[in-house]
Enzyme design. Sequence first.
Site, mmCIF file in Angstrom:
data_model
loop_
_atom_site.group_PDB
_atom_site.id
_atom_site.type_symbol
_atom_site.label_atom_id
_atom_site.label_comp_id
_atom_site.label_asym_id
_atom_site.label_seq_id
_atom_site.Cartn_x
_atom_site.Cartn_y
_atom_site.Cartn_z
ATOM 1 N N ASP A 89 -45.215 -2.049 -37.471
ATOM 2 C CA ASP A 89 -44.652 -3.365 -37.171
ATOM 3 C C ASP A 89 -43.262 -3.483 -37.814
ATOM 4 O OD1 ASP A 89 -44.084 -6.061 -37.015
ATOM 5 O OD2 ASP A 89 -46.200 -6.627 -37.177
ATOM 6 N N LYS A 142 -26.474 -4.189 -26.861
ATOM 7 C CA LYS A 142 -26.090 -5.475 -26.304
ATOM 8 C C LYS A 142 -27.325 -6.123 -25.678
ATOM 9 C CE LYS A 142 -26.217 -5.469 -22.387
ATOM 10 N NZ LYS A 142 -27.170 -5.137 -21.290
ATOM 11 N N HIS A 172 -22.262 0.336 -23.236
ATOM 12 C CA HIS A 172 -22.133 1.684 -22.665
ATOM 13 C C HIS A 172 -21.066 1.767 -21.586
ATOM 14 C CE1 HIS A 172 -24.885 0.322 -19.443
ATOM 15 N NE2 HIS A 172 -24.479 1.376 -18.757
ATOM 16 N N LYS A 176 -18.035 4.972 -20.301
ATOM 17 C CA LYS A 176 -18.056 5.554 -18.946
ATOM 18 C C LYS A 176 -16.699 6.154 -18.621
ATOM 19 C CE LYS A 176 -21.461 2.580 -16.684
ATOM 20 N NZ LYS A 176 -22.212 3.296 -15.664
ATOM 21 N N GLU A 210 -26.526 -4.179 -7.754
ATOM 22 C CA GLU A 210 -27.643 -3.259 -7.982
ATOM 23 C C GLU A 210 -28.708 -3.538 -6.932
ATOM 24 O OE1 GLU A 210 -27.476 -2.292 -12.682
ATOM 25 O OE2 GLU A 210 -28.258 -4.257 -12.178
ATOM 26 N N ASP A 229 -26.742 -10.380 -19.678
ATOM 27 C CA ASP A 229 -27.094 -8.961 -19.554
ATOM 28 C C ASP A 229 -25.865 -8.107 -19.248
ATOM 29 O OD1 ASP A 229 -28.796 -6.713 -19.433
ATOM 30 O OD2 ASP A 229 -29.010 -6.913 -17.263
ATOM 31 N N HIS A 234 -20.445 -5.971 -20.426
ATOM 32 C CA HIS A 234 -19.837 -4.928 -19.588
ATOM 33 C C HIS A 234 -18.628 -5.439 -18.782
ATOM 34 C CE1 HIS A 234 -23.349 -2.813 -20.685
ATOM 35 N NE2 HIS A 234 -24.119 -3.096 -19.650
ATOM 36 N N LYS A 320 -28.948 -8.367 -9.079
ATOM 37 C CA LYS A 320 -30.020 -7.408 -8.788
ATOM 38 C C LYS A 320 -30.510 -7.669 -7.368
ATOM 39 C CE LYS A 320 -30.733 -6.179 -13.304
ATOM 40 N NZ LYS A 320 -30.070 -5.000 -13.794
#
Length: 463
Positions: A89, A142, A172, A176, A210, A229, A234, A320
């Site tokens: 935990d 993030k 990330h 790239k 996406e 998100d 990003h 999405k």
Amino acid sequence: MSKTAMPPQSDALVLFGATGDLAAKKIYPALYDMTVRGALRIPVVGVARDPMDCETLIQRVRQSVQTRANFNETHFATLAGLLRYVGGDYKTADTYTRLRHTLGNARHPLHYLAIPPAMFSVVVEGLGAAACTRDARVIVEKPFGRDLHSAQALSKTLESVFDEHAVFRIDHYLGKEPVQNLLYFRFANSFMEPIWRRGRVKSVQITMAEAFGIGSRGAFYEEVGALRDVVQNHLLQVVGILAMDPPENDSTSAMHAAKIAVLRSARPLSPADVVRGQYIGYRDEPGVATQSQVETYVAVRLFLDSTRWAGVPFYIRAGKRLPLTATEVVVQLSDPVPNLFPDLDGIGNYVRFRLGPDRVAIALGARVKSPGEKLVGEDVELFVCNERDDEADAYERLISDAMKGDHTLFALREGVEASWRVIEPLIDTALPVLPYAPGSWGPEEADHLLDDGTRWYAPRVTL
Ligand code: BG6
């Protein structure tokens, strides 16, 4: 340590969230590729709640890398030999005591917090109390915080046990290849600077589409939504690189300063600048509330209050279950003055950057005369694409950099806070979440964000 001395290379990697989605999809493949390149030779200690043994972890890692084109048993055995596991935990001191023990002689561990944001502070405090932070580094995933206030509070917690230079706020996108190429292309080509400004640029669009849904990440996604998100991090980082003034030089600090100045110049979004959507069926996904108001699509209109960009709209959308998976930037240039040949109603002159998936691609949209007697033309693209496919993936690059103590491709505290300020007015504002059909381009209301005569530019299926 003197200012010029290089911090020592990390001598162990501790991965919190070892059984999670991010570890399986991105981190283990990156560690495998590092092993193949001979760039990973330190113990990797997975930490998660599951009371499993190390052999089970090895099997999980195998599952996440065995379909890679470069998979072979010899390399996998090398990686497996580096793996250790500590189950427990995150709120229990004993977990960190066992971690300390498992770290053995490692003096400079790199802790990677690939866990839900709500657990960041708990783990940082646990590491501090167990003396696992001395001469250590930490990568924090993030979104860094839930809003400006919690981001500042998290930085304070980190500060209480780590030096600021030991903290790596990962995004990330910054690792790239196509995102770095954005920076390179802008400043390595003299034809870019004169046109990269108001008066020459009509608008900027960034689409992160996406085709897939949230899959098994329902519980995580319910905490964040599309805005937190991918936009706060990003896509605002992409805006920072796209819109920065030329840095004073190529040093890390000059690059960071130029990017942070852009984020600070961004006008906080008002509800009128935003359209939120949710794909039909999202509420049936595992881990999602039956009445969820979380957005799986967001479109915003952003302005930068700077001399270079005043009045130029930056339209950003991410979603999405859209028709395809692709991230693109399209910078639409102003019409020629005078416009002698207004015979086409296409998008005309533009610069298009493909940021993913896969290859780097850059295209210049131009008009050429169609063969024949009349002075009428057609839209063409001057297109360049990187055909190499041996580049390090973003996570591979960023984990290697953090192990060396190199912050160049990480977000800094000031930048993260500036991007939270941009979306701050939307947090806790009850904006409607509009349903959209999976496979569509999101709610039609997003079209109303655009100026007259502008339309959303859909990325192509192929480059
Ligand atoms: C992650 C988000 O940070 O980035 C995901 O949490 C998203 O929701 C992913 O799918 C996209 O990354 P990439 O590299 O596949 O474009």
